[in-house]
Scaffold this motif. Structure first.
Motif, PDB file in Angstrom:
ATOM      1  N   PHE A  38      52.943  -9.927  69.161  1.00  0.00           N
ATOM      2  CA  PHE A  38      52.188  -8.678  69.291  1.00  0.00           C
ATOM      3  C   PHE A  38      51.205  -8.762  70.453  1.00  0.00           C
ATOM      4  CE2 PHE A  38      53.595  -8.972  64.914  1.00  0.00           C
ATOM      5  CZ  PHE A  38      54.315  -7.794  64.838  1.00  0.00           C
ATOM      6  N   TRP A  39      50.579  -9.945  70.590  1.00  0.00           N
ATOM      7  CA  TRP A  39      49.650 -10.116  71.707  1.00  0.00           C
ATOM      8  C   TRP A  39      50.406 -10.024  73.024  1.00  0.00           C
ATOM      9  CZ3 TRP A  39      48.721 -13.349  75.834  1.00  0.00           C
ATOM     10  CH2 TRP A  39      47.445 -13.237  76.412  1.00  0.00           C
ATOM     11  N   LEU A  40      51.603 -10.608  73.064  1.00  0.00           N
ATOM     12  CA  LEU A  40      52.384 -10.652  74.302  1.00  0.00           C
ATOM     13  C   LEU A  40      52.866  -9.277  74.740  1.00  0.00           C
ATOM     14  CD1 LEU A  40      54.557 -13.867  73.949  1.00  0.00           C
ATOM     15  CD2 LEU A  40      52.679 -13.453  75.513  1.00  0.00           C
ATOM     16  N   ALA A  41      52.912  -8.321  73.793  1.00  0.00           N
ATOM     17  CA  ALA A  41      53.355  -6.976  74.170  1.00  0.00           C
ATOM     18  C   ALA A  41      52.293  -6.288  75.026  1.00  0.00           C
ATOM     19  CB  ALA A  41      53.664  -6.159  72.935  1.00  0.00           C
ATOM     20  N   GLY A  42      51.042  -6.683  74.883  1.00  0.00           N
ATOM     21  CA  GLY A  42      49.973  -6.055  75.659  1.00  0.00           C
ATOM     22  C   GLY A  42      49.524  -4.761  75.017  1.00  0.00           C
ATOM     23  N   SER A  43      48.299  -4.717  74.527  1.00  0.00           N
ATOM     24  CA  SER A  43      47.829  -3.525  73.836  1.00  0.00           C
ATOM     25  C   SER A  43      46.322  -3.409  73.949  1.00  0.00           C
ATOM     26  CB  SER A  43      48.235  -3.602  72.363  1.00  0.00           C
ATOM     27  OG  SER A  43      47.559  -2.616  71.631  1.00  0.00           O
ATOM     28  N   VAL A  44      45.822  -2.177  73.882  1.00  0.00           N
ATOM     29  CA  VAL A  44      44.370  -1.989  73.885  1.00  0.00           C
ATOM     30  C   VAL A  44      43.878  -1.528  72.518  1.00  0.00           C
ATOM     31  CG1 VAL A  44      44.098  -1.553  76.337  1.00  0.00           C
ATOM     32  CG2 VAL A  44      44.667   0.329  74.817  1.00  0.00           C
ATOM     33  N   SER A  45      44.774  -1.435  71.551  1.00  0.00           N
ATOM     34  CA  SER A  45      44.335  -1.003  70.231  1.00  0.00           C
ATOM     35  C   SER A  45      43.979  -2.225  69.381  1.00  0.00           C
ATOM     36  CB  SER A  45      45.423  -0.195  69.539  1.00  0.00           C
ATOM     37  OG  SER A  45      46.238  -1.034  68.768  1.00  0.00           O
ATOM     38  N   GLY A  46      43.005  -2.047  68.531  1.00  0.00           N
ATOM     39  CA  GLY A  46      42.614  -3.132  67.647  1.00  0.00           C
ATOM     40  C   GLY A  46      41.951  -4.291  68.361  1.00  0.00           C
ATOM     41  N   ARG A  47      41.603  -4.115  69.647  1.00  0.00           N
ATOM     42  CA  ARG A  47      40.859  -5.170  70.349  1.00  0.00           C
ATOM     43  C   ARG A  47      39.393  -4.787  70.260  1.00  0.00           C
ATOM     44  NH1 ARG A  47      45.396  -7.741  73.205  1.00  0.00           N
ATOM     45  NH2 ARG A  47      46.948  -7.116  71.719  1.00  0.00           N
ATOM     46  N   SER A  48      38.573  -5.735  69.890  1.00  0.00           N
ATOM     47  CA  SER A  48      37.174  -5.369  69.696  1.00  0.00           C
ATOM     48  C   SER A  48      36.426  -5.390  71.025  1.00  0.00           C
ATOM     49  CB  SER A  48      36.520  -6.347  68.726  1.00  0.00           C
ATOM     50  OG  SER A  48      36.456  -7.617  69.319  1.00  0.00           O
ATOM     51  N   LEU A  49      35.355  -4.615  71.073  1.00  0.00           N
ATOM     52  CA  LEU A  49      34.522  -4.596  72.273  1.00  0.00           C
ATOM     53  C   LEU A  49      33.903  -5.964  72.525  1.00  0.00           C
ATOM     54  CD1 LEU A  49      32.749  -1.129  72.067  1.00  0.00           C
ATOM     55  CD2 LEU A  49      34.340  -1.909  73.798  1.00  0.00           C
ATOM     56  N   GLU A  50      33.768  -6.729  71.435  1.00  0.00           N
ATOM     57  CA  GLU A  50      33.215  -8.078  71.560  1.00  0.00           C
ATOM     58  C   GLU A  50      33.988  -8.900  72.596  1.00  0.00           C
ATOM     59  OE1 GLU A  50      32.147 -11.093  68.069  1.00  0.00           O
ATOM     60  OE2 GLU A  50      32.826  -9.137  67.378  1.00  0.00           O
ATOM     61  N   VAL A  51      35.329  -8.782  72.514  1.00  0.00           N
ATOM     62  CA  VAL A  51      36.176  -9.505  73.464  1.00  0.00           C
ATOM     63  C   VAL A  51      35.882  -9.044  74.882  1.00  0.00           C
ATOM     64  CG1 VAL A  51      38.542 -10.097  74.073  1.00  0.00           C
ATOM     65  CG2 VAL A  51      37.940  -9.685  71.691  1.00  0.00           C
ATOM     66  N   LEU A  52      35.745  -7.719  75.016  1.00  0.00           N
ATOM     67  CA  LEU A  52      35.471  -7.162  76.344  1.00  0.00           C
ATOM     68  C   LEU A  52      34.150  -7.680  76.899  1.00  0.00           C
ATOM     69  CD1 LEU A  52      36.337  -5.177  78.565  1.00  0.00           C
ATOM     70  CD2 LEU A  52      35.040  -3.421  77.385  1.00  0.00           C
ATOM     71  N   TYR A  53      33.120  -7.692  76.045  1.00  0.00           N
ATOM     72  CA  TYR A  53      31.806  -8.128  76.516  1.00  0.00           C
ATOM     73  C   TYR A  53      31.856  -9.553  77.042  1.00  0.00           C
ATOM     74  CZ  TYR A  53      30.059  -3.966  74.189  1.00  0.00           C
ATOM     75  OH  TYR A  53      29.862  -2.668  73.808  1.00  0.00           O
ATOM     76  N   GLN A  54      32.675 -10.388  76.386  1.00  0.00           N
ATOM     77  CA  GLN A  54      32.758 -11.786  76.833  1.00  0.00           C
ATOM     78  C   GLN A  54      33.249 -11.902  78.265  1.00  0.00           C
ATOM     79  OE1 GLN A  54      34.190 -15.004  74.556  1.00  0.00           O
ATOM     80  NE2 GLN A  54      34.091 -13.892  72.629  1.00  0.00           N
ATOM     81  N   VAL A  55      34.224 -11.055  78.629  1.00  0.00           N
ATOM     82  CA  VAL A  55      34.822 -11.215  79.955  1.00  0.00           C
ATOM     83  C   VAL A  55      34.290 -10.208  80.970  1.00  0.00           C
ATOM     84  CG1 VAL A  55      36.934 -12.230  79.095  1.00  0.00           C
ATOM     85  CG2 VAL A  55      36.781  -9.763  79.354  1.00  0.00           C
ATOM     86  N   LEU A  56      33.392  -9.314  80.531  1.00  0.00           N
ATOM     87  CA  LEU A  56      32.894  -8.290  81.437  1.00  0.00           C
ATOM     88  C   LEU A  56      32.257  -8.869  82.700  1.00  0.00           C
ATOM     89  CD1 LEU A  56      33.207  -5.320  81.334  1.00  0.00           C
ATOM     90  CD2 LEU A  56      30.945  -5.089  80.324  1.00  0.00           C
ATOM     91  N   PRO A  57      31.476  -9.970  82.584  1.00  0.00           N
ATOM     92  CA  PRO A  57      30.916 -10.554  83.819  1.00  0.00           C
ATOM     93  C   PRO A  57      32.008 -10.957  84.813  1.00  0.00           C
ATOM     94  CG  PRO A  57      29.873 -11.511  81.884  1.00  0.00           C
ATOM     95  CD  PRO A  57      30.982 -10.648  81.383  1.00  0.00           C
ATOM     96  N   LEU A  58      33.092 -11.546  84.307  1.00  0.00           N
ATOM     97  CA  LEU A  58      34.198 -11.928  85.193  1.00  0.00           C
ATOM     98  C   LEU A  58      34.707 -10.715  85.955  1.00  0.00           C
ATOM     99  CD1 LEU A  58      36.502 -14.241  83.033  1.00  0.00           C
ATOM    100  CD2 LEU A  58      34.637 -14.868  84.539  1.00  0.00           C
ATOM    101  N   ILE A  59      34.965  -9.644  85.187  1.00  0.00           N
ATOM    102  CA  ILE A  59      35.529  -8.453  85.805  1.00  0.00           C
ATOM    103  C   ILE A  59      34.556  -7.846  86.814  1.00  0.00           C
ATOM    104  CG2 ILE A  59      36.343  -6.109  85.337  1.00  0.00           C
ATOM    105  CD1 ILE A  59      37.558  -7.121  82.767  1.00  0.00           C
ATOM    106  N   ALA A  60      33.260  -7.833  86.447  1.00  0.00           N
ATOM    107  CA  ALA A  60      32.264  -7.253  87.348  1.00  0.00           C
ATOM    108  C   ALA A  60      32.226  -8.012  88.670  1.00  0.00           C
ATOM    109  CB  ALA A  60      30.893  -7.273  86.671  1.00  0.00           C
ATOM    110  N   VAL A  61      32.174  -9.342  88.585  1.00  0.00           N
ATOM    111  CA  VAL A  61      32.168 -10.143  89.810  1.00  0.00           C
ATOM    112  C   VAL A  61      33.459  -9.910  90.592  1.00  0.00           C
ATOM    113  CG1 VAL A  61      32.126 -12.482  90.734  1.00  0.00           C
ATOM    114  CG2 VAL A  61      30.643 -11.884  88.820  1.00  0.00           C
TER     115      VAL A  61
END
Lengths: 326, 338
Positions: free
Chosen positions: A176-199
């Protein structure tokens, strides 16, 4: 001259429309007025909870991941001078996928929150490998980079399959993870990598003027005083940060990085100072519309966005290729 | 002229070496396994002589597997060589232009309908042809532009791979495992009807490639010169392209889309024997067969982990080899970029 600001404004309008649709449409449709009330906190009840609890995080994630993938694709194509380059073709997605599946296999992980840093590490590792293969006398050979990425993807994808075949549990967790999805992913995960994306976005915008010089060929760029090797490293770093961040959040979503620049180029031309920002808009537009489509096609169930983007992106690229390539 | 002669000699000696290796490897593959038997007994059993149990094992289990490996390896290698030459692109391979994705799609779709698995090769061939039709539909215009073909091929591949992915996600775990096994490329459980069906078709298609090989050389001169020599470049290219697609689909029909053989063999052969000639095409076929048979032996007998798909091994082995080639050559030979 005044065409470009107009196009950017139109792009932002389309993006806002996509975001609104993403908030309003799904297994049940919610009127836009209710969506607005829920966002401002004045509405209560089931519909409002769906909007604020499920659809807002999902839309925010799709916006971020789409922008990151779009910019990553534009920079990747500029750095390698190869219109086929993208996080997928450079082996970055495959690296992240393998690292996550390996972690599931050995460490018995079960939650996307635990996958994050494995995905980032895998993406970075694959990119460094692809870079190492492409280096020649301190310089980067675009052809070898593309070939190296293809090689890497093939190997990592087959190792990923082998691991999944070796353990039923891994297959169940990972597919399921390998299919690639934006549903059921928590914002918590996003916050962790947001600095990477911003840089990553920052670096992408920084190198974009130099990418124009790079497009003229290494010798010409060098003659113009552009530090070619350094630009490649910085651009590569931007691609890695953006791709790794988005894979960690949404899983491997193919095609956005490849399709966005091809979509933007006919509109804005080849100037990377416009192309990269354009892809920051085109990426999320593509991802959001794919996600909304995935929700509408098989209501009340849904299709993972990674699968929809491939379905959607494939004919798009085919049509573009038909038009662009002589 | 001396370089030509030297190349011919190198090609011949490598071919002879690979033929010897193939004979040896086939003998070893037939005689090793869970049921142990001396080499002589295994060879006798191949012709139906000797212990009934040995005959069964050799004739029904080992021989079809060995023949599939040989035939599919050769077909993949020839298809890859042809594609890379037609596209003048070292990255061109059945995987890139979507045929592999099509074959996987066909086979997995068959799994989804729950039809008999004996039909898998046919479904794979159908999928490969579907990919080719999609490719042709999108890419065909008055003339075949190389960039467009590769781009469209990538698109077709991605779309079909997404369909496979969708099915794998939706399948119950049982079927998902089977689908994954197949899409990674595996020689497990081949039977004679499958081998004869796909195998004979591959032999015919390979023969056609060899017969048309001179036209490839004419195409290499450029479209104008080819036209001047009385060859319709577009029609010729389309015919050769179709042939390569059929070959790759047939190989996939037999073994699943085994990674890397089609991509790596042409590079390997160019490294061993120099620029392409009719003889190097034969050498390619031999190299593909040796590679796939060797990889399958590794999967069956040498690795501690059992049940690995052979595709995982070909990818793992092929990659470093290709990388070494890349480093040694400095830059890959590439005649034109478009």
């Amino acid at each position: 001259m005044a065409r470009q600001p107009l196009l950017f404004a139109a792009g932002l309008g389309v993006l806002a429309l996509c975001a609104a649709l993403s908030l309003a449409l799904g297994s049940r449709s919610i009127p836009l007025s209710t969506v607005l009330d829920a966002l401002s906190g004045t509405a209560q009840g089931g519909d409002a909870d769906v909007v604020t609890g499920l659809r807002v995080p999902r839309t925010v994630i799709a916006l971020t991941v789409g922008a990151a993938l779009g910019a990553a694709g534009a920079v990747a194509q500029g750095v390698t001078r190869n219109p086929l380059a993208s996080p997928t073709t450079l082996g970055i997605n495959a690296g992240a996928s393998f690292a996550v599946v390996f972690a599931i296999f050995t460490l018995h992980l079960t939650h996307p929150l635990q996958f994050v840093w494995f995905a980032v590490a895998g993406a970075a590792g694959a990119a460094v490998l692809a870079y190492g293969m492409a280096r020649r006398g301190g310089d980067l050979d675009p052809i070898r980079l593309a070939l190296g990425g293809t090689v890497l993807t093939a190997v990592l994808a087959s190792w990923t399959s082998a691991l999944m075949l070796a353990s039923r549990r891994t297959l169940d967790e990972a597919r399921f993870w390998l299919a690639g999805s934006v549903s059921g992913r928590s914002l918590e995960v996003l916050y962790q990598v947001l600095p990477l994306i911003a840089v990553g976005v920052l670096l992408a915008l920084l190198v974009s003027p130099a990418l124009n010089a790079l497009a003229l060929g290494d010798e010409t760029a060098q003659a113009l005083g552009v530090p070619v090797a350094r630009i490649r490293v910085v651009g590569g770093l931007a691609v890695v940060l953006l791709a790794a961040g988005s894979v960690a959040v949404a899983g491997p979503v193919a095609f956005i990085g490849l399709a966005a620049p091809h979509l933007v180029r006919p509109l804005l031309g080849n100037d990377h100072r416009l192309l990269v920002p354009g892809c920051l808009i085109a990426g999320p537009v593509l991802l959001l519309s794919a996600d909304v489509l995935g929700r509408l096609l098989v209501r009340p169930s849904e299709i993972e966005v990674g699968i929809v983007t491939a379905f959607l992106g494939a004919p798009l690229l085919a049509v573009l290729a038909r038009k662009v390539a002589r | 002229m001396s370089t030509l002669a030297r190349q011919r000699r190198r090609t011949l000696s490598f071919s002879a070496g690979f033929v010897a290796a193939l004979v040896l490897m086939t003998a070893v593959a037939l005689s090793t396994g869970q049921v142990k038997m001396p080499l002589g007994d295994a060879l006798a059993a191949l012709f139906g002589v000797g212990d009934a149990g040995d005959v069964l094992v050799v004739q029904e289990f080992r021989a079809p597997r060995v023949v599939s490996a040989l035939v599919a390896g050769a077909a993949l290698a020839v298809a890859g060589s042809l594609l890379q030459r037609l596209f003048r692109n070292p990255l061109a391979s059945p995987d890139v232009i979507g045929v592999t994705g099509g074959a996987s799609f066909g086979a997995v779709l068959l799994l989804a309908t729950g039809a008999s698995q004996a039909l898998t090769p046919l479904a794979a061939l159908g999928g490969g042809v579907l990919a080719a039709v999609l490719l042709g539909g999108f890419a065909w215009r008055s003339r075949m532009a190389v960039t467009r073909l590769v781009l469209v091929g990538l698109a077709v591949q991605a779309g079909l791979a997404a369909a496979v992915n969708l099915m794998i996600v939706r399948f119950p775990a049982e079927l998902a495992g089977q689908a994954l096994q197949w899409t990674t490329g595996s020689l497990y459980g081949r039977t004679w009807p499958e081998v004869f069906g796909a195998g004979s078709a591959i032999v015919v298609a390979c023969a056609a490639v060899f017969l048309m090989n001179r036209r490839v050389a004419v195409l290499d001169l450029g479209d104008d010169s080819a036209g001047g020599l009385g060859l319709d470049p577009n029609r010729t290219r389309l015919g050769l392209l179709l042939l390569a697609i059929v070959l790759a689909s047939l190989a996939a029909a037999l073994t699943g889309p085994v990674a890397f053989v089609a991509l790596a063999v042409p590079h390997l052969v160019r490294f061993l024997a120099g620029p392409p000639t009719p003889a190097t095409l034969a050498l390619s076929a031999l190299t593909g067969a040796v590679l796939l048979l060797g990889a399958d032996y590794l999967v069956l007998h040498l690795l501690p982990v059992k049940g690995l798909p052979v595709g995982a091994v070909t990818a793992t082995l092929g990659a470093p080899w290709l990388l070494v080639l890349m480093v040694r050559q400095g830059r890959l030979p590439q005649r034109s970029r478009s």
